[in-house]
Design a protein around this motif. Structure first.
Motif, PDB file in Angstrom:
ATOM      1  N   ASP A 148      -9.373   3.322 -64.596  1.00  0.00           N
ATOM      2  CA  ASP A 148      -8.616   4.382 -65.286  1.00  0.00           C
ATOM      3  C   ASP A 148      -9.454   5.636 -65.418  1.00  0.00           C
ATOM      4  O   ASP A 148      -9.714   6.120 -66.508  1.00  0.00           O
ATOM      5  CB  ASP A 148      -8.155   3.884 -66.665  1.00  0.00           C
ATOM      6  CG  ASP A 148      -7.368   4.951 -67.427  1.00  0.00           C
ATOM      7  OD1 ASP A 148      -6.822   5.858 -66.769  1.00  0.00           O
ATOM      8  OD2 ASP A 148      -7.308   4.875 -68.668  1.00  0.00           O
TER       9      ASP A 148
ATOM     10  N   GLU B 125      -0.879   2.801 -72.881  1.00  0.00           N
ATOM     11  CA  GLU B 125      -2.298   3.096 -73.084  1.00  0.00           C
ATOM     12  C   GLU B 125      -2.474   4.468 -73.704  1.00  0.00           C
ATOM     13  O   GLU B 125      -3.310   4.680 -74.578  1.00  0.00           O
ATOM     14  CB  GLU B 125      -3.050   3.022 -71.739  1.00  0.00           C
ATOM     15  CG  GLU B 125      -4.576   3.160 -71.865  1.00  0.00           C
ATOM     16  CD  GLU B 125      -5.089   4.586 -71.823  1.00  0.00           C
ATOM     17  OE1 GLU B 125      -6.279   4.801 -72.113  1.00  0.00           O
ATOM     18  OE2 GLU B 125      -4.308   5.518 -71.532  1.00  0.00           O
ATOM     19  N   GLU B 126      -1.678   5.421 -73.189  1.00  0.00           N
ATOM     20  CA  GLU B 126      -1.877   6.830 -73.560  1.00  0.00           C
ATOM     21  C   GLU B 126      -1.637   7.096 -75.042  1.00  0.00           C
ATOM     22  O   GLU B 126      -2.093   8.109 -75.566  1.00  0.00           O
ATOM     23  CB  GLU B 126      -0.944   7.723 -72.729  1.00  0.00           C
ATOM     24  CG  GLU B 126      -1.261   7.757 -71.244  1.00  0.00           C
ATOM     25  CD  GLU B 126      -2.578   8.462 -70.932  1.00  0.00           C
ATOM     26  OE1 GLU B 126      -3.301   8.838 -71.868  1.00  0.00           O
ATOM     27  OE2 GLU B 126      -2.878   8.622 -69.742  1.00  0.00           O
TER      28      GLU B 126
ATOM     29  N   HIS C 231      -3.474   1.230 -66.416  1.00  0.00           N
ATOM     30  CA  HIS C 231      -2.293   1.395 -67.279  1.00  0.00           C
ATOM     31  C   HIS C 231      -1.146   2.017 -66.508  1.00  0.00           C
ATOM     32  O   HIS C 231      -1.329   2.887 -65.674  1.00  0.00           O
ATOM     33  CB  HIS C 231      -2.600   2.136 -68.576  1.00  0.00           C
ATOM     34  CG  HIS C 231      -3.024   3.560 -68.442  1.00  0.00           C
ATOM     35  ND1 HIS C 231      -2.123   4.595 -68.315  1.00  0.00           N
ATOM     36  CD2 HIS C 231      -4.249   4.130 -68.440  1.00  0.00           C
ATOM     37  CE1 HIS C 231      -2.795   5.742 -68.249  1.00  0.00           C
ATOM     38  NE2 HIS C 231      -4.081   5.508 -68.307  1.00  0.00           N
TER      39      HIS C 231
ATOM     40  N   ASP D 225      -3.948   9.633 -63.348  1.00  0.00           N
ATOM     41  CA  ASP D 225      -3.975   8.949 -64.637  1.00  0.00           C
ATOM     42  C   ASP D 225      -2.630   8.315 -64.908  1.00  0.00           C
ATOM     43  O   ASP D 225      -1.758   8.944 -65.479  1.00  0.00           O
ATOM     44  CB  ASP D 225      -4.349   9.943 -65.734  1.00  0.00           C
ATOM     45  CG  ASP D 225      -4.565   9.278 -67.083  1.00  0.00           C
ATOM     46  OD1 ASP D 225      -4.675   8.040 -67.128  1.00  0.00           O
ATOM     47  OD2 ASP D 225      -4.613  10.008 -68.091  1.00  0.00           O
ATOM     48  N   ASP D 226      -2.424   7.106 -64.456  1.00  0.00           N
ATOM     49  CA  ASP D 226      -3.401   6.208 -63.885  1.00  0.00           C
ATOM     50  C   ASP D 226      -2.802   5.537 -62.659  1.00  0.00           C
ATOM     51  O   ASP D 226      -3.063   4.371 -62.382  1.00  0.00           O
ATOM     52  CB  ASP D 226      -3.836   5.206 -64.963  1.00  0.00           C
ATOM     53  CG  ASP D 226      -4.963   4.279 -64.465  1.00  0.00           C
ATOM     54  OD1 ASP D 226      -5.665   4.651 -63.512  1.00  0.00           O
ATOM     55  OD2 ASP D 226      -5.083   3.180 -65.022  1.00  0.00           O
TER      56      ASP D 226
ATOM     57  N   TYR E  51     -11.978  15.122 -62.607  1.00  0.00           N
ATOM     58  CA  TYR E  51     -10.893  14.389 -63.273  1.00  0.00           C
ATOM     59  C   TYR E  51     -10.251  15.207 -64.395  1.00  0.00           C
ATOM     60  O   TYR E  51      -9.027  15.270 -64.526  1.00  0.00           O
ATOM     61  CB  TYR E  51     -11.445  13.065 -63.812  1.00  0.00           C
ATOM     62  CG  TYR E  51     -10.441  12.161 -64.471  1.00  0.00           C
ATOM     63  CD1 TYR E  51      -9.358  11.654 -63.772  1.00  0.00           C
ATOM     64  CD2 TYR E  51     -10.582  11.796 -65.808  1.00  0.00           C
ATOM     65  CE1 TYR E  51      -8.435  10.809 -64.371  1.00  0.00           C
ATOM     66  CE2 TYR E  51      -9.677  10.944 -66.420  1.00  0.00           C
ATOM     67  CZ  TYR E  51      -8.612  10.456 -65.704  1.00  0.00           C
ATOM     68  OH  TYR E  51      -7.707   9.608 -66.311  1.00  0.00           O
TER      69      TYR E  51
END
Ligand code: ZN
Ligand code: ZN
Ligand code: ZN
Ligand code: ZN
Lengths: 453, 453
Positions: free
Chosen positions: A340, A312-313, A266, A278-279, A406
């Motif tokens: 992702d 996406e978020e 994304h 991210d990302d 992450y």
């Protein structure tokens, strides 16, 4: 249980050799790092619907053209927009001191001048949902659930409930606001922002993530037994809906151009970091994968389509609108996959294919194992955006990255380029070229998988 | 070269046994952690001259009384005051994105509405000082020097020059402002604040630390060859001078109460973190040291004086005023030491005593070595505040902590309690009780050392 299908056509030995060459090239000379460097330096934050998002869309098209993709185009999507203003929080009693917070996505503002109220602690969102209204009415709900660290990131699911459902629960009980211990594994003074479920919430209240050290502070103050009062001063604003874009780049297939292997990431990010993990990393990995494959003497049999999803978020918006817009072509997508989960090394190869096709995955594994990758399960969603495709019967593969760190950086200002290890990206691209090339080149396909409910 | 003096009177065997018992008690049951927890939770930030500073002074007196010190009192000092307002920075061209910055202590404000100018990069403050005025006039000086990580913290000295002298140099060249790569060893998105030399600067300009990732960003943008333009919007304010306090607690000597072993730490902190490492840990270590010694069946021969200095962060203000106020009693202070380097384990025992007294240090080493401590040099300043005493001939000792990570957190919002390991504090207190008890109890003294120039 997955559908039975025709027996798998084994991968061609020559194709396996080409995949091996690609893998070695990726390890030696792939340069996904330069792509994520470019994206973070030249664009930076790119939350859906912002100016940064527009710049990211322009960046992606320009970059794909420069990398030599055969076709580069965008597809418009509609996104809900929101402006982040300041978010100040401080304990006013009994131990006055400032707190580090961040508004959760699409959160409400406080009244001008702020609001001050006592906090009430809950172990998790369920405890808040089950609490009597009189305990929380007019007060600030404080959800204090810790996230567990794991290579798989499996601590995220349980912890993120507070973020996705907490504000709704707080608002329904008449709370003045929500404070949430950040959904993260670090102990740094960064709040982790992220999306909430807001649809249909009648009277949204301000909702803020607290950094872990700040949640510890509130916890320690509450342990001392006196009421803890917090002042919040938050300025956010919902804006009119607007456009964003999925950006698509294709390496067009030489024999079956209408059949597609779709690899994605994304393009949007949260707005406080530069979205390196991210990302940005995922964007770089899939773009570099396609570039390496496009440099072969001939195009693969099928089309390799790189989709950089928008928004996406804020709820897989780009993926959902993509699937809606391409409902009739989904059966042409023989496999979907997404990167992702940061920039850690790939350590596991998951699939979601009919069991009858496992032999193909086993052959891929022959080339992935030397990269330190083990065979995982057949329950892959292919990644967040990919899951929308899988829900519609598209087979998926997943190259699972090591996500141990992450969630130390996820959705914080600290998601920046320095967290990306160029060597790890080479290993990622090596795995991605193997999987993507073989899927695009192979004789047979994977059929369909049962749609998820 | 240190003065010759009378031969050292060896430490008494019985005293060494008591010191060993104290050491073991410290390892088993000392609880400096609770003190730093209390200070960070109940007070938090306490920059000199602020409300937090007042609360810290009240906290320290109350705590010392509760711990059973024989005498607790304060001594007023005068401090320069300053109010920190917001500090926003963003790249406006060619790659617009926000930057994370923090005003350096006592830094100036921008004009209302901010200022926008091109940045000019310098490798270090010397390069800025040596640059022609026309290169920098009206622009923003960007000092981009990295600090090296070391257990001793020795990278700090070279790196901090940019912070202490950069704004003055920038202002003298007619620069619009100073941007400084943070003096720190982390790669987190925190700017490290700290003091500048401001006396006599005629037209101070805004001076901001950039987090390491943000300095990397500017560096990467500059490498692309186009002018980089930054907008700064900073609100700070110099306030009238005001009072702060050194807080003193004593365990009064049974035989020579007028002779003093002075152990210190500084009570003030910077204002963006809660001052857990700098210097809550030190405060806790020396308070707990005195408490353990006060629980012996009898008081040591001399007075053990704990001084929590005010306003260390803004130029050793409390220590300087203490030494001025007690000029005539300095010869009664037989030794000074300070804990102000975080919460890492002690790994080295340094001194500044006449060579003729080395035998005493050697005897102390017998009890320190089992804690993993090695004998260091005889050039100890005893710590920042202690150095003012040493400059006046007072002997000093130093229990050097492992500072490998100290400058990851130093002067950032991330200096919080979670960075403190309770076990490390036990080891610290174990070393401190050995040194402090033996110095307070021993037959002879250390004489004087040559004043530093
Ligand atoms: Zn993501
Ligand atoms: Zn995300
Ligand atoms: Zn300090
Ligand atoms: Zn300091």
């Amino acid at each position: 249980v997955l559908m039975a299908s025709v027996h798998a056509v084994p991968l061609d030995k020559e194709d396996l050799s080409v995949a091996e060459v690609l893998r070695e090239r990726a390890l030696e000379s792939s340069d996904a790092y330069s792509l994520v460097e470019s994206l973070t330096v030249e664009v930076g934050p790119r939350r859906a619907g912002t100016e940064g998002d527009k710049r990211a869309v322009a960046w992606a098209q320009q970059k794909m053209k420069k990398l030599g993709f055969d076709r580069v185009y965008t597809e418009q999507i509609d996104v809900k927009r929101w402006a982040r203003g300041h978010a100040h929080a401080e304990v006013t009693a009994p131990y006055p001191q400032p707190l580090v917070v961040s508004s959760l996505g699409y959160g409400a503002a406080t009244p001008k001048g702020g609001l001050t109220a006592e906090i009430v602690e809950f172990a998790d969102v369920e405890a808040l949902i089950n609490a009597p209204e009189k305990k929380i009415k007019g007060k600030i709900a404080f959800i204090n659930k810790r996230m567990e660290r794991a290579r798989t990131g499996e601590g995220y699911g349980p912890a993120v409930q507070g973020r996705s459902r907490g504000m709704r629960a707080a608002a329904e009980k008449g709370a003045a606001a929500l404070l949430l211990r950040s959904v993260g594994t670090d102990s740094d003074r960064f709040a982790h922002t992220g999306m909430m479920s807001i649809d249909g919430v009648e009277n949204p209240v301000p909702a803020l993530a607290l950094s872990a050290p700040d949640a510890n502070l509130l916890e320690a103050m509450l342990e001392r037994g006196k009421p803890v009062e917090v002042k919040l001063d938050v300025e956010n604003q919902r804006l009119a809906d607007g456009p964003s874009f999925n950006v698509v780049g294709e390496v067009v297939g030489r024999e079956k151009p209408e059949e597609v292997v779709l690899i994605g990431a994304h393009l949007d990010s949260w707005d406080e970091g530069t979205g390196a993990l991210d990302d940005g990393a995922g964007v770089a990995i899939v773009m570099e994968t396609a570039r390496l494959i496009s440099e072969l003497p001939q195009r693969p049999r099928r089309t390799l389509r790189v989709v950089l999803f928008g928004a996406e978020e804020i709820g897989l918006v780009g993926a959902r609108q993509y699937v809606d817009a391409h409902k009739d072509d989904l059966d042409k997508i023989i496999m979907v996959s997404e990167s992702d989960f940061g920039a850690g090394k790939v350590w596991r190869f998951d699939t979601r294919i009919p069991e009858s096709k496992f032999a193909i995955a086993d052959q891929m594994m022959q080339l992935l194992a030397p990269l330190g990758i083990e065979r995982g399960n057949n329950e892959s969603s292919g990644g967040p955006d990919s899951s929308v495709f899988v829900a519609n019967g598209v087979p998926a593969m997943g190259l699972y990255q090591d996500g141990t760190d992450y969630f130390d950086y996820h959705h914080t200002p600290n998601d920046t380029l320095d967290k990306v290890d160029p060597e790890n990206l080479k290993q990622n691209v090596a795995a991605w070229v193997v999987m993507s090339f073989l899927a695009a080149e192979m004789e047979g396909d994977f059929g369909r998988v049962p749609a998820e409910h």
